[in-house]
Scaffold this active site. Structure first.
Site, PDB file in Angstrom:
ATOM      1  N   ARG A   9       0.563  -3.905  12.304  1.00 27.53           N
ATOM      2  CA  ARG A   9      -0.215  -4.224  13.500  1.00 27.53           C
ATOM      3  C   ARG A   9       0.393  -5.458  14.165  1.00 27.53           C
ATOM      4  O   ARG A   9       0.768  -6.427  13.488  1.00 27.53           O
ATOM      5  CB  ARG A   9      -1.680  -4.514  13.141  1.00 27.53           C
ATOM      6  CG  ARG A   9      -2.499  -3.280  12.800  1.00 27.53           C
ATOM      7  CD  ARG A   9      -2.750  -2.391  14.023  1.00 27.53           C
ATOM      8  NE  ARG A   9      -3.535  -1.219  13.700  1.00 27.53           N
ATOM      9  CZ  ARG A   9      -3.027  -0.013  13.378  1.00 27.53           C
ATOM     10  NH1 ARG A   9      -1.728   0.182  13.338  1.00 27.53           N
ATOM     11  NH2 ARG A   9      -3.835   1.000  13.109  1.00 27.53           N
ATOM     12  N   GLY A  43       0.862  -1.188   0.000  1.00 29.88           N
ATOM     13  CA  GLY A  43       0.000   0.000   0.000  1.00 29.88           C
ATOM     14  C   GLY A  43       0.895   1.233   0.000  1.00 29.88           C
ATOM     15  O   GLY A  43       2.064   1.172  -0.411  1.00 29.88           O
ATOM     16  N   GLU A  49      -1.040  -4.588  23.050  1.00 30.69           N
ATOM     17  CA  GLU A  49      -0.556  -3.235  23.332  1.00 30.69           C
ATOM     18  C   GLU A  49      -1.386  -2.695  24.483  1.00 30.69           C
ATOM     19  O   GLU A  49      -2.608  -2.816  24.425  1.00 30.69           O
ATOM     20  CB  GLU A  49      -0.724  -2.332  22.109  1.00 30.69           C
ATOM     21  CG  GLU A  49       0.271  -2.664  21.022  1.00 30.69           C
ATOM     22  CD  GLU A  49       0.225  -1.715  19.825  1.00 30.69           C
ATOM     23  OE1 GLU A  49      -0.407  -0.642  19.930  1.00 30.69           O
ATOM     24  OE2 GLU A  49       0.816  -2.048  18.803  1.00 30.69           O
ATOM     25  N   HIS A  51       4.511   1.753  19.432  1.00 31.58           N
ATOM     26  CA  HIS A  51       3.562   2.179  18.407  1.00 31.58           C
ATOM     27  C   HIS A  51       3.691   3.684  18.126  1.00 31.58           C
ATOM     28  O   HIS A  51       2.760   4.460  18.363  1.00 31.58           O
ATOM     29  CB  HIS A  51       2.134   1.816  18.838  1.00 31.58           C
ATOM     30  CG  HIS A  51       1.151   1.792  17.706  1.00 31.58           C
ATOM     31  ND1 HIS A  51       0.040   0.986  17.703  1.00 31.58           N
ATOM     32  CD2 HIS A  51       1.102   2.485  16.548  1.00 31.58           C
ATOM     33  CE1 HIS A  51      -0.650   1.184  16.590  1.00 31.58           C
ATOM     34  NE2 HIS A  51      -0.017   2.088  15.878  1.00 31.58           N
TER      35      HIS A  51
END
Ligand code: DGY
Length: 327
Positions: free
Chosen positions: A239, A157, A268, A287
């Site tokens: 992720r 992407g 997380e 993150h």
């Protein structure tokens, strides 16, 4: 236009909160930790729109049912795996995200992780801070070469494409795997399509930039690790659950790969006593792929523009579920 009720789940960076507050009645969660689920369900019961982090607020069926007036879920972030999109669509709720503005920053971060893991930067830093440095030796902290190495990108992407562009500057030989091949990008980026197994077996660096979906959850399994080279380095900026954390632990424990560098984890937050933290060749960050001042501010502005458009009955600039407009 009448004022609507909007919940902001954090004190988001400027200018988004100010933009929304200029037109609507805003409630902001002021905590330093995410609000509890109970608090969230309570606070969304009377709102028309939410401005939330995709990393902390889950808009599943239960939450959507708890918000009978909800018309817009504006995510601060590009991922939308925190939202039950089909259900939101069935309820005519517009789901929005902030693609584009964080692409380059996240690709920079992927490369920072790649270089740090290859050249063992964190281990070197710890070595000095622990006062273990007694002098130069020819075998001290020997890592892996980046220039000319093979890079395999999982998911091509925007972010995967931006990583591939950076790889050209390092003379890397880049391949990619994604749901569908993208021949138009192959010439421009000098990259080739491989099956996932081929990519895993050939790459010196494997960089995950694919979205989390039911198909990609647990994609990097024991079997995937068994296909990798012992010198391979795994980088994840997408992720956490795309990598099976138990398989990762086994791979590090049995030396199946050279190192891993993760910006995202499962779960997380990762606690300080997590067994993964015993491995010095695992670099973990909390993150922060898009965490620069300029990018966070652009994300904030875009999330606000999405939300304001939705509440004004217009099409938001970045709408994940255009089908919801027809409902
Ligand atoms: C994103 O934009 O999806 C980032 O991971 C932040 O949550």
């Amino acid at each position: 236009m009448s004022q609507k009720h909007v919940l902001l789940s954090w004190r988001f960076p400027t200018p988004g909160p100010e933009m929304v507050a200029a037109e609507h009645e805003v409630a902001i969660w002021e905590g330093d930790q995410p609000m509890s689920r109970q608090e969230f369900l309570h606070r969304i019961s009377n709102v028309d729109a939410v401005f939330v982090s995709n990393a902390t607020e889950v808009l599943d069926r239960e939450a959507i049912d708890a918000a009978p007036h909800l018309r817009c879920i504006s995510n601060f972030g590009v991922g939308y795996d925190n939202v039950d999109v089909p259900y939101a669509t069935s309820r005519g709720i517009l789901v929005c995200n902030t693609p584009g503005v964080l692409t380059e920053t996240t690709a920079d971060h992927a490369f920072a992780l790649l270089l740090a893991a290859a050249r063992r930067l964190m281990e070197g830093q710890a070595y000095i801070r622990q006062d273990r440095w007694r002098g130069w030796t020819p075998t001290l902290l020997v890592g892996q070469e980046v220039n000319g190495a093979r890079l395999g990108i999982i998911g091509l992407g925007n972010i995967g494409t931006a990583v591939a562009r950076r790889a050209k500057g390092f003379n890397m030989i880049t391949s990619y795997w994604s749901r569908s091949p993208k021949p138009h990008l192959e010439i421009e980026l000098n990259i080739t399509y491989e099956t996932l197994d081929e990519l895993l077996g050939h790459a010196d660096f494997i960089c995950i930039t694919v979205a989390l979906t039911p198909e990609t959850r647990g994609l990097i399994s024991d079997r995937a690790f068994s296909l990798m080279k012992p010198e391979a380095i795994l980088i994840n900026v997408a992720r956490g659950p795309i990598v099976d954390r138990h398989a990762l632990q086994r791979a590090l424990e049995y030396g199946r790969i050279f190192a891993a560098a993760l910006d995202v984890t499962d779960p997380e937050p990762l606690r300080g006593d997590d067994p993964l933290l015993q491995f010095s060749n695992l670099l973990i960050l909390p993150h922060v792929g898009s965490a620069t001042q300029r990018t966070r501010s652009r994300m904030s502005e875009l999330a606000a523009r999405n939300l304001l458009a939705a509440l004004a009955g217009e099409r938001p600039p970045h709408l994940v579920n255009p089908e919801a407009l027809r409902r």
